[in-house]
Scaffold this motif. Structure first.
Motif, short mmCIF file in Angstrom:
data_model
loop_
_atom_site.label_atom_id
_atom_site.label_comp_id
_atom_site.label_asym_id
_atom_site.label_seq_id
_atom_site.Cartn_x
_atom_site.Cartn_y
_atom_site.Cartn_z
N SER A 185 -0.85 -2.19 -5.10
CA SER A 185 -1.86 -3.23 -4.91
C SER A 185 -2.02 -4.05 -6.17
O SER A 185 -1.96 -3.52 -7.28
N SER A 189 1.27 3.13 -3.91
CA SER A 189 0.51 1.89 -3.81
C SER A 189 0.86 0.94 -4.95
O SER A 189 0.91 1.33 -6.11
N ALA A 201 1.08 4.12 4.37
CA ALA A 201 -0.18 3.45 4.73
C ALA A 201 -0.28 3.22 6.24
O ALA A 201 0.71 2.89 6.91
N ASN A 232 -1.78 -5.26 5.31
CA ASN A 232 -2.50 -4.83 4.12
C ASN A 232 -3.88 -4.29 4.46
O ASN A 232 -4.56 -4.82 5.33
N TYR A 250 -8.95 3.59 4.10
CA TYR A 250 -7.69 4.25 4.43
C TYR A 250 -7.57 4.44 5.93
O TYR A 250 -6.49 4.38 6.49
N ASP A 298 0.82 -1.21 0.00
CA ASP A 298 0.00 0.00 0.00
C ASP A 298 0.86 1.26 0.00
O ASP A 298 0.32 2.37 -0.06
#
Lengths: 259, 259
Positions: B48, B46, B22, B104, B142, B18
């Motif tokens: 992802s 990020s 993050a 995560n 978030y 992330d």
């Protein structure tokens, strides 16, 4: 549960990670059109090393670049896994009977399958419950000769179209760079590692940067039942792979972790 | 062969997918600095869905953004797997005792581990022969609250620092979005699939485009020994995973493929 081709001409989805113009893809498609209706949905550029990556930060476009009897070709601005997902969910009128990914320019034996976009696409085919095969030739060059690899690819494809594959399984097929090929062995994934992974340099502004590189090391050179061994002896290696990553033997040992 | 922490304060490598800012990473690092010397090497943005992808088309830069007692932080313009490779091969003075990836923002249970950059990094740690753990919370937001997840993460990290993990194995830990958590179960990866994978739209120039989306479906809802079941019951799931993708049971069945 075995997943087999439907009656009649099978529908074969083809993708790769070297991009739509790669010689390995062209050689593969020329052979597959003799066996079924082929739809190519492949990246518009090289996506080597993309593993099982999916595109989440931009939308995907699929452009049809060729359509003739038994062959339709799309290019997509996404990864090999994106291509398989988009094909099966959106572009194809029915579920394909087979997904074939490759023929990759370069090895995907041993642990390299974890990094490979070619094998990512084959894994995604299996996740979509379609029999799937990843094919690779141990020659990285753009001008690699795929003629012998295609002969073995055809034999494997014909077997899978005939027999199907168990749900959850897919095949990782690697072809050594020797001629003539000695045959094909069904083997397991060798345990290996990459060493000397980076070249370190300094850019014009004085900053250190790193290029990924490296050399593969077989951690069980004496084993004779691995893909690395088969390849070293001039045989095509076929490793049946599974979607289940669980280390089942370790579950009872870790029961003490439960809370 | 068990791989254990060396004597003294363990060296813990932390990464995620992330990006370095993050909340899940910050919560994890705050906890880990109580257990060892922590070096964070994480993506500058990020990543992802990057799975086990590596960067082959541009060089990597590592920028040290923080250095204090027991905590050093680098950001890298690469994938989670790049971060682990670069850390172990170039940035760290010695091999870490543990790789922890996460926490995560979102689930990586069942087959989602194949798409996950978080788990890619944990797998890469295992490929580098370091005990490795991927951690995920089933809350994509978030502002997710990681406080209970961190308590369980600590318990797992302490166990692994104490006991090590067998070579070739790594852990996939998922935390459900419930409070209070009921406990932790050691389970296997559920068989599942993603359905309704794309949203189709038309852009201002009339071209069709596709956004990846989708919904997870558990294909074995009645099984009680899976990660999906444990999570549905309010338990943290711990799945031991293996680097070996071979479907060993299928090898004898495919011997007829040999040539």
């Amino acid at each position: 549960m075995m997943q087999k081709a439907s009656d009649g001409k099978p529908l074969i989805l083809v993708t790769n990670d070297d991009g739509i113009k790669a010689g390995g893809l062209v050689a593969l498609v020329n052979m597959l059109t003799e066996l079924g209706d082929v739809v190519v949905v492949a990246p518009n550029q090289s996506y080597s090393g993309m593993s099982h990556a999916i595109t989440v930060n931009h939308p995907l476009y699929a452009k049809k670049v060729r359509e003739k009897k038994h062959l339709t070709v799309y290019k997509v601005n996404g990864t090999p896994v994106d291509c398989v997902k988009l094909a099966i969910n959106q572009l194809l009128e029915k579920k394909p009977d087979l997904v074939v990914s490759g023929i990759n320019h370069g090895s995907n034996s041993s642990i390299s399958l974890h990094y490979s976009g070619t094998l990512g696409a084959a894994r995604e085919g299996a996740l979509s419950q379609v029999p799937s095969i990843g094919l690779s030739l141990l020659d990285y060059s753009y001008e690699a000769d795929f003629s012998e690899a295609v002969v073995y690819a055809r034999k494997v494809v014909e077997k899978v179209l005939q027999n199907g594959l168990p749900a959850g399984s897919y095949l990782n097929v690697n072809v050594p760079e020797v001629s003539p090929l000695k045959g094909l062995k069904v083997v397991r994934q060798a345990n290996g590692k990459w060493v000397e992974d980076f070249i370190e340099r300094t850019d014009p502004r004085g900053r250190t940067y790193y290029w990924l590189t490296g050399r593969f090391e077989n951690l069980e050179p004496d084993a004779t039942d691995t893909d690395e061994y088969a390849l070293s002896q001039g045989y095509v290696s076929l490793v049946p792979c599974h979607l289940d990553s669980t280390d089942h033997e370790l579950i009872p040992q870790l029961k003490e972790y439960e809370l």
